[in-house]
Design a protein around this motif. Structure first.
Motif, mmCIF file in Angstrom:
data_model
loop_
_atom_site.group_PDB
_atom_site.id
_atom_site.type_symbol
_atom_site.label_atom_id
_atom_site.label_comp_id
_atom_site.label_asym_id
_atom_site.label_seq_id
_atom_site.Cartn_x
_atom_site.Cartn_y
_atom_site.Cartn_z
ATOM 1 N N ALA A 166 31.985 21.717 -27.337
ATOM 2 C CA ALA A 166 32.967 20.673 -27.044
ATOM 3 C C ALA A 166 34.236 20.885 -27.866
ATOM 4 O O ALA A 166 35.352 20.720 -27.344
ATOM 5 C CB ALA A 166 32.367 19.292 -27.322
ATOM 6 N N LEU A 184 32.235 14.712 -23.701
ATOM 7 C CA LEU A 184 31.576 16.020 -23.598
ATOM 8 C C LEU A 184 30.367 16.101 -24.526
ATOM 9 O O LEU A 184 29.307 16.595 -24.131
ATOM 10 C CB LEU A 184 32.556 17.134 -23.957
ATOM 11 C CG LEU A 184 33.365 17.745 -22.834
ATOM 12 C CD1 LEU A 184 34.399 18.708 -23.405
ATOM 13 C CD2 LEU A 184 32.495 18.430 -21.826
ATOM 14 N N SER A 185 30.529 15.633 -25.745
ATOM 15 C CA SER A 185 29.426 15.698 -26.708
ATOM 16 C C SER A 185 28.232 14.876 -26.244
ATOM 17 O O SER A 185 27.095 15.345 -26.278
ATOM 18 C CB SER A 185 29.889 15.205 -28.079
ATOM 19 O OG SER A 185 30.893 16.049 -28.574
#
Length: 124
Positions: free
Chosen positions: A69, A102-103
């Motif tokens: 990410a 994203l994480s």
């Protein structure tokens, strides 16, 4: 025509543990859920009884996900800055939520993948 065999008469199907891990399923049977809640791994698979607590991933998934990410968002932010020169407030509006999304979005499949890889290397 011969009758179709019952599902319990068949030999266990070969499950790809990598695919099962990415889908957050048990790496042995491919049917049981790999997580209780967001990232908590149950003690055993509800379908096949695989001891999931014996498979320890540690901080590996989080480390890899942060690197992936961070690279994607860092590279995108740098490319945007070079190409468009947006104000800093726009960077602060776009990139932190994107890296958080994203994480969090990659964490379950990433941990499932690490569990599947550990299972595959241990059973091979």
């Amino acid at each position: 025509m011969s009758p179709q065999p019952q599902s319990n008469d068949l030999a266990p199907a070969r499950i790809d543990p990598i695919r099962a891990g990415l889908l957050c399923r048990c790496p042995r049977c491919g049917r049981g859920a790999l997580f209780e809640g967001f990232l908590r791994v149950p003690a055993r698979c509800a379908e096949c009884g695989l001891d999931l607590k014996a498979i320890e991933t540690g901080d590996g998934p989080a480390t890899f996900i942060m690197q992936i990410a961070g690279f994607l968002v860092g590279f995108s932010a740098l490319a945007t800055e070079i190409a468009l020169h947006p104000p800093i407030w726009l960077h602060l509006l776009i990139w932190p939520p994107l890296v958080a999304a994203l994480s969090l979005g990659l964490m379950r499949p990433g941990k499932g993948l690490m569990i599947a890889l550990h299972y595959r290397s241990r059973s091979a």
